[in-house]
Structure formats: structure tokens, C-alpha cells
Design a protein around this motif. Sequence first.
Motif, mmCIF file in Angstrom:
data_model
loop_
_atom_site.group_PDB
_atom_site.id
_atom_site.type_symbol
_atom_site.label_atom_id
_atom_site.label_comp_id
_atom_site.label_asym_id
_atom_site.label_seq_id
_atom_site.Cartn_x
_atom_site.Cartn_y
_atom_site.Cartn_z
ATOM 1 N N THR A 192 0.680 -1.116 0.110
ATOM 2 C CA THR A 192 -0.029 -0.126 -0.014
ATOM 3 C C THR A 192 0.810 1.203 -0.014
ATOM 4 O O THR A 192 0.636 2.139 -0.764
ATOM 5 C CB THR A 192 -0.902 -0.005 1.349
ATOM 6 N N LEU A 193 1.897 1.277 0.955
ATOM 7 C CA LEU A 193 2.824 2.405 0.837
ATOM 8 C C LEU A 193 3.500 2.537 -0.490
ATOM 9 O O LEU A 193 3.762 3.496 -0.994
ATOM 10 C CB LEU A 193 4.014 2.306 2.143
ATOM 11 N N ALA A 194 3.797 1.690 -0.981
ATOM 12 C CA ALA A 194 4.543 1.561 -2.512
ATOM 13 C C ALA A 194 3.583 2.092 -3.569
ATOM 14 O O ALA A 194 4.048 3.030 -4.138
ATOM 15 C CB ALA A 194 4.951 -0.057 -2.903
ATOM 16 N N GLN A 195 2.250 1.879 -3.364
ATOM 17 C CA GLN A 195 1.394 2.376 -4.200
ATOM 18 C C GLN A 195 1.399 3.905 -3.903
ATOM 19 O O GLN A 195 1.071 4.618 -5.143
ATOM 20 C CB GLN A 195 -0.004 1.996 -3.933
ATOM 21 N N MET A 196 1.273 4.490 -2.816
ATOM 22 C CA MET A 196 1.069 5.935 -2.519
ATOM 23 C C MET A 196 2.629 6.580 -3.227
ATOM 24 O O MET A 196 2.558 7.650 -3.509
ATOM 25 C CB MET A 196 0.844 5.991 -1.091
ATOM 26 N N LYS A 197 3.623 5.980 -2.822
ATOM 27 C CA LYS A 197 4.811 6.394 -3.164
ATOM 28 C C LYS A 197 4.815 6.573 -4.867
ATOM 29 O O LYS A 197 5.587 7.356 -5.284
ATOM 30 C CB LYS A 197 6.074 5.467 -2.527
#
Length: 384
Positions: A192-197
Motif C-alpha cells: 500500500t505504501l509503495a502505491q502511494m509512493k
Amino acid sequence: MKTPISITAISSLSALGADETIIELGYSNSKHSLTLKEIGGQKVWVGHLTKKEKQAITTLRNSDSKYKNLDDSVLFAIYSSRKAIEKAGWKSGDDFGVNIGSSRGATSLFEEYHRSYLKEGKTATLTSPTTTLGNISSWVAHDLQSKGPVISHSITCSTALHSLLNGIAWLRGGMADKFLVGGSEAPLTSFTLAQMKALKIYSSSNEEYPCQALELEKKKNTMVLGEGAAIACLEKGVSDKAIARIVGIGYATEILEHNVSISSDAKCFQDAMKMALGEFSPDEIDAIVMHAPGTIKGDVSEYQAIKKVFCNKTPFLTTNKWKVGHTFGASGMLSIEMAILMLTHQRPIPVPFIAYKSLPDSFDKIMVNAVGFGGNAVSILLSL
């Protein structure tokens, strides 16, 4: 609104905690509740639950063998729902509806099962039933033994306020007298964090406040993810137990120009706020709890929409994402809770790094905004 709707209780779980007194104290100071945490091999700012609340969720998971295989997003919702109905004086087994949504749903569990599938070429028996979005409301209804309708949905970051709209519609339609509504999110996973980044909106700030939500002059995006849940009890009519009344609702969408964007002056917000105002004058609104995710375009477009609707008399503007992070599908109801605190205690909750010309000393009507990817905006107008 022709049919009065009362909020008779609200309960939340976030980086501020879960206890009502502690949450109130958290909002009364200028410190954020974000922390640096290593996720996916990187240290990132997040709004994660306190040690006390993490332990409470672990205790809940171990309290029932059926709960051991549930995602945190489900357990967060069960935990907050139990507390909400207790505050409202509802009892397990009562006839009330449940609509608790989530933007992502069983994020952690889904990623875990997918990793297992890639490694072994097969997955566990419970993969499908425990990773659907409908999983949250269904388990809450099971836990509380409610006898009313059970609804789940995802409308990304405006999910919780769309749950509130759904509850109001059922109450207005005479198909229910009480509804449990809200959102729950457990998005602090590496994917999920990778998607936001990948969207280039995540905070990499080393400043005192990692999330600069509502700072309109910032040069970098500063969104920070948070986890949590917020659940409210709705009752038809004006209840003696009401902690707030819903006196206006608005909603709107925009024609998509980009998968994640809204227009520069957020036409969806303009329409939603105008609908929520109804016959009220813009001058009667004392404050707006903004969606303000901490991104450059997101914050500015909502502000421009407010300027268009309220013209020369902009209400007191605030947000809570600088303090607890953006909890996706739960965020709108956390904003409702913040608005209720301001109404109850007649005290503003300002953003500490914003230079206000003045702060209001009383509140009668407060608007709450939320919007999801693609411009699914909701505005809710509250009063005592």
C-alpha cells in the motif's frame, strides 16, 4: 433536512488512541501523533495505533477462534462498534442496520495470502471469505447479533461519509430506525505504501510536522497514511441522547480527467457543499473540517472550492490529517468526530502551523468534507 437524524454516539480508534478523554486531550495540544516506522525495509511516517490499542486488538483476536483469521480492518471495526453501541445504549441483538465501509479492505491479509500463492501455487481455504470488502460489516453484524440490513462498500476516501449517507437514506425511507455507520482501514503495509509512493504523494519530510495538511504554500506532497476506524450510531428523529444532529447532506461526482485527480477548483466539492447548505446561508457555517490530505493539488483544490461557495466569508478551516494521518475509508468519520468535539466543547481545534487571523469562540454549525479518487465528494452539516 425534512427528517431529523441524530448521532447518538461515536467511537474511534486511531493514532490518538480509543479512549474518549485521551482523544479529546490529543486534539487539545499541538503535537502530531505520527511516528517513523520501518515498513518494507524503509522508514516512513505513519499514524499507527498506540501500544495499548494494539494489545486490545490482539486480545479481541484471541477472544474467539473465528476471529483469529480476520484482518485488522475487521477487528478495528468490531472493537469500535462495540464501544459505539454501548455509548448509545443499544444492545447486542437489537434491530439496527450496519454499513461500515473500507477503501482497501483486508489489505494485510490479502497481501499475505498472495505472497503464499506466488510461493506455493495455492492458497488457504479462507482466503476468499476473509478478504472481501463485505467482510467488515458482516462480521460486525455477527459480533453484535444485529437483526437489520448489512451493507458494505468502497468509495475510496469518502467511504465513511457515504456509509453515513446510506444510513440516513434507510432511516428516511422508514426501513430502519437505527443504523451503525462508519469506516475502517488497516493500510500500513509495504504494498500500500509503495502505491502511494508511486503516485508521488507520500511525505518524505524531516520537518516538525511531517504532514503539512492545509498548508497551501507547500512545495512538496506530504500525505501520511494512518490506520484506524470510526463508527457512529444514527437514530431517526431528535433524540434526547443526541451528541449532534445532521442538518444537511451533500454529494457530487466529477467527470474523470485523470484516475486520481479532481478539478483545480473541485467542482464536486462545490456541488456537495451547496447541497449540504440547503436553505442555510453560507454565513451561518462556523467551521469546515476539510478533507485536506496533505497533497499540493488536493489541499488547494478544496480550498478554492470553499472560496467559490463561501465567497468573502470563509469559515474557520481545519483538518486532522496532520495529526493522525490519512486513514482512507475511515477518515471522513474521524473528521465527524473532530467536528462533534468542537461543537460539544465550543472550542476550535486549529492546525498549529497555519497562521489564522482569528479563532472562533463558539460553534453552531460545522461542515465536514471528504472526497475519494476521481471526485466522489460528500459534505455533511452538523449542529447541536
